[in-house]
Design an enzyme around this catalytic site. Structure first.
Site, mmCIF file in Angstrom:
data_model
loop_
_atom_site.group_PDB
_atom_site.id
_atom_site.type_symbol
_atom_site.label_atom_id
_atom_site.label_comp_id
_atom_site.label_asym_id
_atom_site.label_seq_id
_atom_site.Cartn_x
_atom_site.Cartn_y
_atom_site.Cartn_z
ATOM 1 N N CYS A 101 0.837 -1.191 0.000
ATOM 2 C CA CYS A 101 0.000 0.000 0.000
ATOM 3 C C CYS A 101 0.884 1.258 0.000
ATOM 4 O O CYS A 101 1.558 1.538 -0.973
ATOM 5 C CB CYS A 101 -0.973 -0.036 1.181
ATOM 6 S SG CYS A 101 -2.337 1.133 1.041
ATOM 7 N N HIS A 151 -3.608 -5.662 0.988
ATOM 8 C CA HIS A 151 -2.953 -6.011 2.251
ATOM 9 C C HIS A 151 -3.029 -7.510 2.556
ATOM 10 O O HIS A 151 -3.903 -7.955 3.311
ATOM 11 C CB HIS A 151 -3.614 -5.245 3.400
ATOM 12 C CG HIS A 151 -3.377 -3.779 3.373
ATOM 13 N ND1 HIS A 151 -2.285 -3.185 3.975
ATOM 14 C CD2 HIS A 151 -4.082 -2.767 2.797
ATOM 15 C CE1 HIS A 151 -2.334 -1.873 3.786
ATOM 16 N NE2 HIS A 151 -3.417 -1.599 3.073
ATOM 17 N N GLU A 183 -1.195 -9.071 4.564
ATOM 18 C CA GLU A 183 -0.907 -9.266 5.990
ATOM 19 C C GLU A 183 -2.181 -9.291 6.836
ATOM 20 O O GLU A 183 -2.172 -9.783 7.972
ATOM 21 C CB GLU A 183 0.051 -8.184 6.499
ATOM 22 C CG GLU A 183 -0.543 -6.804 6.706
ATOM 23 C CD GLU A 183 -0.596 -5.951 5.454
ATOM 24 O OE1 GLU A 183 -0.794 -4.724 5.587
ATOM 25 O OE2 GLU A 183 -0.442 -6.501 4.344
#
Length: 233
Positions: free
Chosen positions: A86, A206, A208
């Site tokens: 990002c 994302h 994660e």
């Protein structure tokens, strides 16, 4: 695997990245403040999401000139592995560690939603946890995620297999003009790219945030497991 996450004023996804890396490595990565000048001995540097320096001037533009970025560039120049997610992807383009730029989303508004990504290159450290053509889900949250580059750069990225991920539908179908599958309007639906040596990767969504079954799903785990296998064996 010795990893570190660079933290800038306005970074807000560093703890998510700590959680993801700790899940697959068993140890927490270091957090390095942007004002430091040395990374130390590392296998991986991560530039996480957020709004570094409030996104003033352009997203990632100020962060790209932070003191620590000199050593990040040197680390990458020596073949080090750098992941930007990002805002981290934006910083990588502003630092010229990756080509192209991230513009305002096509709809001119901030997006916060899930998307689907198609794996285009499964031979890099960041993608080897998947098979080419695999589709996985990931959240996105950005206002400036519309990837663009010159025709020459796009041709080179495609020809060299450096497009890592594309936005797609749940069935893997790619449609550049369909905002349900390419929400920010990125050129050629590009969601993530690789450097020439494949060791620097940037992507807008994302992974994660989808690494723990207790908080949703594990779609992002292959990225981190693949990194561990590539860097540690």
């Amino acid at each position: 695997m010795k990893a570190a996450i660079v933290v800038f004023p306005g970074t807000n996804r560093e703890r998510d990245m700590v959680h993801a890396l700790k899940l697959v490595t068993g140890q927490a990565p270091r957090l390095i403040w942007h004002g430091e000048t040395s990374l130390g001995d590392l296998d991986l540097v991560v530039l996480p999401g957020g709004f570094s320096f409030g996104d003033y001037l352009r997203s990632g533009a100020v962060a790209a000139h932070s003191p620590i970025m000199r050593d990040v560039k040197a680390f990458a120049g020596k073949g080090g592995h750098v992941l930007g997610v990002c805002n981290g992807f934006q910083i990588l383009t502003e630092s010229h560690l990756l080509p192209g730029a991230l513009l305002r989303n096509a709809g001119l508004r901030f997006l916060s939603q899930d998307c689907h990504l198609k794996v285009e290159n499964a031979s890099s450290p960041y993608t080897q946890g998947w098979t080419r053509g695999d589709v996985f889900r990931a959240p996105l949250a950005h206002g400036d995620g519309n990837y663009t580059a010159s025709p020459e750069t796009l041709k080179r990225l495609e020809g060299e297999g450096r497009v890592a991920f594309r936005y797609c539908g749940a069935d893997g179908a790619v449609s550049d003009d369909d905002r349900t599958t390419n929400p920010n309007g990125s050129t050629r639906s590009i969601a993530g790219i690789l450097s020439e040596n494949g060791r620097v990767c940037g992507l807008m969504p994302h992974p994660e945030n989808l690494t723990d079954p207790e908080i949703g799903a594990t779609d992002g785990v292959p990225l981190f497991k693949g990194l561990v296998e590539a860097l540690v064996g």
